[in-house]
Design an enzyme around this catalytic site. Structure first.
Site, mmCIF file in Angstrom:
data_model
loop_
_atom_site.group_PDB
_atom_site.id
_atom_site.type_symbol
_atom_site.label_atom_id
_atom_site.label_comp_id
_atom_site.label_asym_id
_atom_site.label_seq_id
_atom_site.Cartn_x
_atom_site.Cartn_y
_atom_site.Cartn_z
ATOM 1 N N ASP A 1 -4.219 -4.112 12.090
ATOM 2 C CA ASP A 1 -4.655 -3.561 10.796
ATOM 3 C C ASP A 1 -5.031 -4.756 9.945
ATOM 4 O O ASP A 1 -4.165 -5.421 9.396
ATOM 5 C CB ASP A 1 -3.489 -2.767 10.180
ATOM 6 C CG ASP A 1 -3.786 -2.290 8.757
ATOM 7 O OD1 ASP A 1 -4.876 -2.573 8.223
ATOM 8 O OD2 ASP A 1 -2.892 -1.640 8.170
ATOM 9 N N MET A 2 -6.321 -5.035 9.872
ATOM 10 C CA MET A 2 -6.700 -6.266 9.172
ATOM 11 C C MET A 2 -7.904 -6.091 8.262
ATOM 12 O O MET A 2 -8.923 -5.519 8.641
ATOM 13 C CB MET A 2 -6.961 -7.395 10.168
ATOM 14 C CG MET A 2 -8.091 -7.172 11.136
ATOM 15 S SD MET A 2 -8.331 -8.673 12.170
ATOM 16 C CE MET A 2 -10.084 -8.964 11.901
ATOM 17 N N TRP B 1 -17.782 -17.705 7.844
ATOM 18 C CA TRP B 1 -19.001 -16.905 8.028
ATOM 19 C C TRP B 1 -18.770 -15.723 8.979
ATOM 20 O O TRP B 1 -19.462 -14.712 8.875
ATOM 21 C CB TRP B 1 -20.142 -17.793 8.562
ATOM 22 C CG TRP B 1 -19.765 -18.601 9.762
ATOM 23 C CD1 TRP B 1 -19.904 -18.239 11.071
ATOM 24 C CD2 TRP B 1 -19.144 -19.891 9.774
ATOM 25 N NE1 TRP B 1 -19.424 -19.224 11.895
ATOM 26 C CE2 TRP B 1 -18.955 -20.250 11.132
ATOM 27 C CE3 TRP B 1 -18.737 -20.784 8.770
ATOM 28 C CZ2 TRP B 1 -18.368 -21.463 11.516
ATOM 29 C CZ3 TRP B 1 -18.156 -21.979 9.142
ATOM 30 C CH2 TRP B 1 -17.978 -22.317 10.502
ATOM 31 N N HIS C 1 0.793 -1.223 0.000
ATOM 32 C CA HIS C 1 0.000 0.000 0.000
ATOM 33 C C HIS C 1 0.830 1.280 0.000
ATOM 34 O O HIS C 1 0.300 2.360 0.202
ATOM 35 C CB HIS C 1 -0.957 0.011 1.200
ATOM 36 C CG HIS C 1 -2.096 -0.957 1.029
ATOM 37 N ND1 HIS C 1 -1.924 -2.312 1.138
ATOM 38 C CD2 HIS C 1 -3.397 -0.772 0.721
ATOM 39 C CE1 HIS C 1 -3.087 -2.918 0.928
ATOM 40 N NE2 HIS C 1 -3.989 -2.016 0.670
#
Lengths: 336, 336
Positions: free
Chosen positions: B174-175, B226, B45
């Site tokens: 940070d995910m 899920w 990034h």
């Protein structure tokens, strides 16, 4: 399996709680929360958990007379002391206050230390959503999950709830940081079923779908491997730091002695910058986009978190709450 | 691989941005954020993303002159309009304001619609933590992840950041909600490596560790199946509802056209109920409990989220930022 009317379950549990020293109104509310949890289909944390709850009163971990109270405040943030009271009553009171703070300030937060297991996490999300607020809450727990890269339980599964109000049915995410909660592992084991995906490691360190092997190794898998492990760590830190309460490593690693946990209750008011209907239309459109998306399996359907709850609730209210014979017999035996 | 001094990278990127219409100070800040991202080791990034960013300016998605501004306020909550400005500058301004609100009210929130990709999510967590605040922020994204049970991209990977201030090194989670970001998939593919765990489905619907197969099927796996899927849904809802902005299903599914996203910036002040050192001691004790826990592999170590960052930052500041020759050549070619 018995089917017992909601009101009968509540009265029976409330009678047991009164015997254990709960004031009448608190016994009713606490019993209602247990009954509602089963009613909503969260069987692991409702009536099936009641005997363990009674055990934590018996051994002094939970003080029936302990009432949560605010001890400090700045603006939209309050710090509460749970006084080791019943975790579900404490959490209900804390979220109630967070809702009021969020109404006043747009965003509100109650942070509570020295409290106990709140049973079903989603309860407090539903509470916020039914009050028209977005609710975000989490709790830390005893160490019950190895962190990523670790061999022994050192983080909690720290359930996180995010709830969105919606008149056609709130959207309520209620998830622990373990892929499967111990309650779920227990349910699969009782039914003699394998988990649908890997849920942890066996004693030899291999990934497995066998719930019994995971209970034995005490190595359930965090969701997303390193990601859920990291999320569990920061949720624990934030709750303990803000409450100036206990972190996971200070909580006894025993379900019957797990006491003095730290919790966070955050609310956001979605009706600040427009009428509630405007925010709700946004939520409805997200739901529609999910429902309209192509399912992976033929005849399948993509669902939003909590979508099944209202249907299950209606069914259990109509037919009576499903309670295993042995579980109900144990509860009846508490009555003198 | 080049090693280029931080200041040279920043000046080069800033010069390109000035050519593209950025005011001088905004060009410097925007360039600094790109350089810092690479410096901190988030290579997907940072500089590697710069050309795509230039592309989004060229096609009109990002307005170099668009400046985020507050449009409404209630108490500790503000709503901002990003005016389609550069996403990293907008997010920096929004978190700066959330920090001020959190200082004043204990908890603060800025919700921003009509903004753009903020590049590295962790940037704004570090920003909060370095200001002594707990920072929680997330963004929605274009649909890039199939929801659980779904065959096509219908939810975003909606990165979530939770950052904790700590003088011995902030803890910064940070995910993204996908097990692997597309940037990470690309990195593995470039290196010809398989993923360490299953990262998605191949075209036949089987779980796979092959990054190229996942890029092809557009079916990366949400973290925790899920659970991460549900978390992505509610993060999107909350951000869009609070900002009265776009939800994922309204955002163009094209990295070059992904515009007008919604973001949340929450802060909590850990120094309200005691000196900062008291909350910090709690964070330090959690870190110590992780470091002291038994690793799964001999010689291994359990780490906290963001633990590697300061070491990588120091190394890259000392040796120069690592930049691939082709990437750097492309950036130099922008200069007239």
């Amino acid at each position: 399996m018995n089917r017992i009317p909601f009101a009968d379950v509540q009265q029976t549990l409330a009678a047991v709680l009164r015997q254990l020293g709960f004031a009448p109104d608190r016994a009713q509310t606490c019993a209602r929360l247990f009954a509602e949890t089963t009613c909503d289909g969260v069987y692991t944390h409702g009536i099936n958990r009641f005997s363990r709850f009674v055990g934590t009163i018996g051994n002094g971990c939970v003080d029936p007379g302990g009432e949560a109270e605010a001890t400090a405040r700045l603006g939209a943030l309050e710090r509460w002391d749970g006084h080791r009271g019943p975790g579900n009553l404490n959490a209900l009171a804390a979220m109630e206050r967070a809702i009021a703070l969020g109404r006043e300030y747009g965003v509100g937060c109650v942070t509570m230390g020295n409290t106990n297991h709140w049973m079903r996490a989603g309860t407090y999300g539903w509470q916020a959503a039914e009050a028209g607020m977005i609710g975000i809450c989490w709790t830390n727990t005893m160490p019950n999950l190895p962190p990523w890269g670790g061999a022994e339980r050192a983080v909690g599964n720290n359930p996180l709830v995010i709830a969105v109000p919606r008149s056609r049915g709130p959207v309520v995410l209620d998830m622990a940081m373990s892929q499967f909660s111990y309650g779920t592992l227990e349910s699969y084991k009782k039914r003699g079923e394998l988990l649908p995906v890997d849920g942890g490691f066996d004693a030899e360190g291999n990934l497995t779908r066998d719930p019994a092997a995971i209970e034995k190794s005490w190595r359930p898998l965090p969701i997303g491997y390193w990601k859920g492990s990291g999320l569990a760590v920061v949720l624990d830190m934030v709750a303990a730091m803000m409450a100036l309460g206990r972190a996971t490593h200070e909580i006894a690693p025993d379900p019957l002695r797990e006491a003095g946990v730290s919790q966070m209750f955050l609310t956001l008011n979605p009706a600040v910058f427009g009428p509630p209907s405007r925010a709700e239309a946004i939520a409805d459109a997200v739901v529609a986009s999910l429902h309209n998306s192509r399912p992976a399996a033929q005849g399948g359907k993509v669902r939003y978190p909590g979508e099944q709850t209202l249907r299950i609730r209606e069914e259990n209210l109509r037919l009576g709450l499903p309670v295993e014979h042995a579980v109900w017999a144990e509860i009846l035996a508490y009555q003198q």
